[in-house]
Scaffold this motif. Structure first.
Motif, PDB file in Angstrom:
ATOM      1  N   THR A  77       0.840  -1.198   0.000  1.00  0.00           N
ATOM      2  CA  THR A  77       0.000   0.000   0.000  1.00  0.00           C
ATOM      3  C   THR A  77       0.875   1.249   0.000  1.00  0.00           C
ATOM      4  N   LEU A  78       0.208   2.378  -0.041  1.00  0.00           N
ATOM      5  CA  LEU A  78       0.863   3.664   0.146  1.00  0.00           C
ATOM      6  C   LEU A  78       1.308   3.809   1.597  1.00  0.00           C
ATOM      7  N   GLY A  79       2.126   4.806   1.858  1.00  0.00           N
ATOM      8  CA  GLY A  79       2.581   5.068   3.218  1.00  0.00           C
ATOM      9  C   GLY A  79       3.440   6.312   3.231  1.00  0.00           C
ATOM     10  N   ALA A  80       4.336   6.413   4.204  1.00  0.00           N
ATOM     11  CA  ALA A  80       5.233   7.568   4.300  1.00  0.00           C
ATOM     12  C   ALA A  80       6.507   7.143   5.025  1.00  0.00           C
ATOM     13  N   MET A  81       7.501   8.018   4.974  1.00  0.00           N
ATOM     14  CA  MET A  81       8.787   7.747   5.609  1.00  0.00           C
ATOM     15  C   MET A  81       9.339   9.030   6.215  1.00  0.00           C
ATOM     16  N   VAL A  82      10.011   8.898   7.342  1.00  0.00           N
ATOM     17  CA  VAL A  82      10.627  10.056   7.993  1.00  0.00           C
ATOM     18  C   VAL A  82      11.801  10.545   7.143  1.00  0.00           C
ATOM     19  N   ARG A  83      11.780  11.827   6.779  1.00  0.00           N
ATOM     20  CA  ARG A  83      12.899  12.411   6.040  1.00  0.00           C
ATOM     21  C   ARG A  83      13.693  13.405   6.880  1.00  0.00           C
ATOM     22  N   GLU A  84      13.102  13.830   8.026  1.00  0.00           N
ATOM     23  CA  GLU A  84      13.779  14.853   8.836  1.00  0.00           C
ATOM     24  C   GLU A  84      13.339  14.752  10.289  1.00  0.00           C
ATOM     25  N   ILE A  85      14.311  14.813  11.186  1.00  0.00           N
ATOM     26  CA  ILE A  85      14.033  14.959  12.614  1.00  0.00           C
ATOM     27  C   ILE A  85      14.105  16.452  12.905  1.00  0.00           C
ATOM     28  N   LYS A  86      12.955  17.089  13.120  1.00  0.00           N
ATOM     29  CA  LYS A  86      12.900  18.547  13.158  1.00  0.00           C
ATOM     30  C   LYS A  86      13.219  19.096  14.549  1.00  0.00           C
ATOM     31  N   SER A  87      13.717  20.286  14.555  1.00  0.00           N
ATOM     32  CA  SER A  87      14.126  20.914  15.820  1.00  0.00           C
ATOM     33  C   SER A  87      12.945  21.260  16.719  1.00  0.00           C
ATOM     34  N   ASN A  88      11.718  21.291  16.140  1.00  0.00           N
ATOM     35  CA  ASN A  88      10.535  21.599  16.948  1.00  0.00           C
ATOM     36  C   ASN A  88       9.917  20.350  17.577  1.00  0.00           C
ATOM     37  N   GLY A  89      10.587  19.200  17.443  1.00  0.00           N
ATOM     38  CA  GLY A  89      10.070  17.966  18.024  1.00  0.00           C
ATOM     39  C   GLY A  89       9.050  17.253  17.158  1.00  0.00           C
ATOM     40  N   ARG A  90       9.016  17.616  15.896  1.00  0.00           N
ATOM     41  CA  ARG A  90       8.105  16.962  14.955  1.00  0.00           C
ATOM     42  C   ARG A  90       8.906  16.302  13.843  1.00  0.00           C
ATOM     43  N   LEU A  91       8.229  15.534  12.998  1.00  0.00           N
ATOM     44  CA  LEU A  91       8.892  14.775  11.943  1.00  0.00           C
ATOM     45  C   LEU A  91       8.490  15.303  10.569  1.00  0.00           C
ATOM     46  N   GLY A  92       9.476  15.585   9.736  1.00  0.00           N
ATOM     47  CA  GLY A  92       9.205  15.838   8.332  1.00  0.00           C
ATOM     48  C   GLY A  92       9.118  14.508   7.605  1.00  0.00           C
ATOM     49  N   ILE A 136      -4.485  29.238   8.518  1.00  0.00           N
ATOM     50  CA  ILE A 136      -4.627  27.780   8.381  1.00  0.00           C
ATOM     51  C   ILE A 136      -5.353  27.411   7.092  1.00  0.00           C
ATOM     52  N   ASP A 137      -6.150  28.348   6.533  1.00  0.00           N
ATOM     53  CA  ASP A 137      -6.884  28.077   5.301  1.00  0.00           C
ATOM     54  C   ASP A 137      -6.134  28.517   4.053  1.00  0.00           C
ATOM     55  N   THR A 138      -5.089  29.317   4.221  1.00  0.00           N
ATOM     56  CA  THR A 138      -4.362  29.829   3.062  1.00  0.00           C
ATOM     57  C   THR A 138      -2.991  29.190   2.882  1.00  0.00           C
ATOM     58  N   GLN A 139      -2.544  28.366   3.835  1.00  0.00           N
ATOM     59  CA  GLN A 139      -1.241  27.721   3.678  1.00  0.00           C
ATOM     60  C   GLN A 139      -1.294  26.704   2.544  1.00  0.00           C
ATOM     61  N   PRO A 140      -0.180  26.508   1.846  1.00  0.00           N
ATOM     62  CA  PRO A 140      -0.153  25.562   0.723  1.00  0.00           C
ATOM     63  C   PRO A 140      -0.384  24.133   1.189  1.00  0.00           C
ATOM     64  N   SER A 141      -0.732  23.290   0.224  1.00  0.00           N
ATOM     65  CA  SER A 141      -0.923  21.870   0.492  1.00  0.00           C
ATOM     66  C   SER A 141       0.143  21.090  -0.261  1.00  0.00           C
ATOM     67  N   SER A 142       1.089  20.523   0.461  1.00  0.00           N
ATOM     68  CA  SER A 142       2.132  19.681  -0.134  1.00  0.00           C
ATOM     69  C   SER A 142       2.810  18.914   0.987  1.00  0.00           C
ATOM     70  N   TRP A 143       3.655  17.969   0.622  1.00  0.00           N
ATOM     71  CA  TRP A 143       4.359  17.188   1.638  1.00  0.00           C
ATOM     72  C   TRP A 143       5.356  18.045   2.415  1.00  0.00           C
ATOM     73  N   ASP A 144       5.759  19.168   1.829  1.00  0.00           N
ATOM     74  CA  ASP A 144       6.645  20.089   2.555  1.00  0.00           C
ATOM     75  C   ASP A 144       5.888  20.909   3.589  1.00  0.00           C
ATOM     76  N   HIS A 145       4.560  20.851   3.555  1.00  0.00           N
ATOM     77  CA  HIS A 145       3.748  21.662   4.459  1.00  0.00           C
ATOM     78  C   HIS A 145       2.947  20.815   5.442  1.00  0.00           C
ATOM     79  N   VAL A 146       3.400  19.571   5.670  1.00  0.00           N
ATOM     80  CA  VAL A 146       2.844  18.748   6.730  1.00  0.00           C
ATOM     81  C   VAL A 146       3.985  18.205   7.587  1.00  0.00           C
ATOM     82  N   GLU A 147       3.641  17.809   8.791  1.00  0.00           N
ATOM     83  CA  GLU A 147       4.616  17.201   9.703  1.00  0.00           C
ATOM     84  C   GLU A 147       3.865  16.226  10.601  1.00  0.00           C
ATOM     85  N   VAL A 148       4.619  15.361  11.258  1.00  0.00           N
ATOM     86  CA  VAL A 148       3.995  14.373  12.131  1.00  0.00           C
ATOM     87  C   VAL A 148       4.285  14.722  13.585  1.00  0.00           C
TER      88      VAL A 148
END
Length: 400
Positions: A77-92, A136-148
């Motif tokens: 199936t589809l999924g995702a992978m961690v590409r960055e350990i971010k300094s704010n404590g979230r995952l890119g 929150i309604d005007t930010q772009p939608s892409s994988w660069d604009h989400v985090e875990v």
């Protein structure tokens, strides 16, 4: 065979689908779902072999070994992978397979670390209206604009690493399956676990009925279809026909319906085999199986991978009609029933051409799309060059 219908265990189909959906299997993380599928085959008494990475080739012995056929569905199936350990404590993250971050936003998920599992949520970079207002309604939608946001106390990259999180960890989003009383089935990853369940149910019908197909049939379960390689492995030279079972796209401009099986005529890799496709249409018409014909412009399947790997085989694609592919997909029991029935009838049918048992041969027994009697010269053929001349060109001057 003269039998009008094969008894199919639809309770088994739905139970198997739910069990498959409960097993995370993004590309690269498919061992568990391969083990489950192998267990189902063992329980039915169907022999199988596995490739090094976990693709499965089972065998239903036929009256004759050749020309053999393969029927393929994919476990990954589809999924995702961690590409960055971010300094704010979230995952890119980056996607595994091709899907939009729009359908990741808000999704609950599991991160598979080297030492265990961590739960989390995929969120846009700006989430709280109380903090960001209309942004929150005007930010772009892409994988660069989400985090875990993982469910561990983490305010820094160091905290994440202390929790065992690393770049390259695989993520599986929760499927959230729901079977409605009116027959609709909604979930992530119906692509392609619904087709896997249909193929296993067709195999069960053969085993339960002690049926013997006319030729050897190889149910294939692949593990890398979502990244394009799919059925490039697990085939062998005896296989002359390959039928892919996958999701079919119900959308504006498409002919697919959520309540029927779709017979695909062409996808972005080109037309499917003329004779095998018409054979499937003929089976559906003969046995009153609800079906549609369709063409998919932005789609490829295991069949493309098999041909691109150098296999000279006839290929075709049939699928369960579904809405919102690679998002929260929806299909209907009727579509899964139609897919399973068409698969079973095809499994028990004669091959397209007996000549296909050999990779190379003479013209004898070769298929025909346009017979000589169909190639009739029109009663008023187009004029040939010179027909408009009304004088002898050798005499000079201009024609009238």
């Amino acid at each position: 065979m003269a039998q009008k219908d094969y008894p199919l265990d639809y309770d088994y189909l739905e139970e198997t689908l739910l069990q498959l959906l409960a097993i995370p299997s993004p590309v690269g993380y498919t061992d568990a779902v391969a083990r489950y599928t192998a267990g189902q085959l063992e329980a039915m008494g169907i022999p199988y072999e596995m490739t090094r990475r976990g693709a499965i080739r089972a065998t239903l012995k036929g009256e004759q070994p050749r020309p053999a056929r393969a029927i393929v569905a994919h476990l990954d199936t589809l999924g995702a992978m961690v590409r960055e350990i971010k300094s704010n404590g979230r995952l890119g993250i980056v996607p595994i397979g091709h899907w939009s971050s729009r359908f990741a936003e808000g999704g609950r998920l599991t991160v598979f670390t080297d030492k265990g599992q961590v739960r989390g949520t995929c969120l846009p970079l700006k989430t709280s209206g109380h903090a960001f207002g209309p942004e929150i309604d005007t930010q772009p939608s892409s994988w660069d604009h989400v985090e875990v946001r993982v469910d561990v106390p983490a305010r820094s990259a160091m905290d994440l690493e202390a929790a065992g999180l690393r770049v390259g960890d695989t993520m599986a989003f929760d499927p959230q399956p729901e079977i409605c009383q009116n027959g609709y089935i909604v979930s992530r990853y119906l692509d392609d676990k619904a087709a896997v369940a249909a193929l296993l149910t067709a195999c069960k019908a053969v085993q339960d009925g002690k049926l013997v197909p006319p030729v050897d049939v190889h149910p294939l379960f692949t593990i890398t279809e979502e990244v394009g390689s799919g059925a490039s492995a697990a085939l062998h030279g005896d296989i002359a026909e390959m039928l892919s079972l996958d999701i079919a796209i119900a959308a504006p401009g498409q002919n697919t319906d959520e309540h029927a099986v779709t017979i695909c005529m062409q996808d972005m890799s080109g037309p499917f085999d003329y004779h095998l496709t018409r054979k499937l249409i003929g089976i559906a018409e003969k046995y009153n199986i609800s079906h549609r014909r369709d063409v998919f412009r932005f789609y490829r399947s295991d069949s493309a991978a098999a041909v691109e790997a150098g296999n000279d085989i006839r290929t075709a694609l049939i699928g369960f009609g579904a809405d919102a592919s690679h998002a929260y997909e929806r299909t209907h029991r009727r579509a899964l029933a139609a897919l399973t029935r068409l698969t079973t009838y095809y499994l028990m049918s004669k091959p397209v051409a007996r000549r296909d048992e050999r990779m190379l041969g003479s013209l004898d027994g070769f298929t025909e799309q346009l017979s000589p009697e169909d190639m009739v010269v029109p009663s008023n053929p187009l004029p040939l060059p010179g027909d408009f001349l009304t004088h002898d060109p050798k005499a000079g001057g201009e024609p009238e």
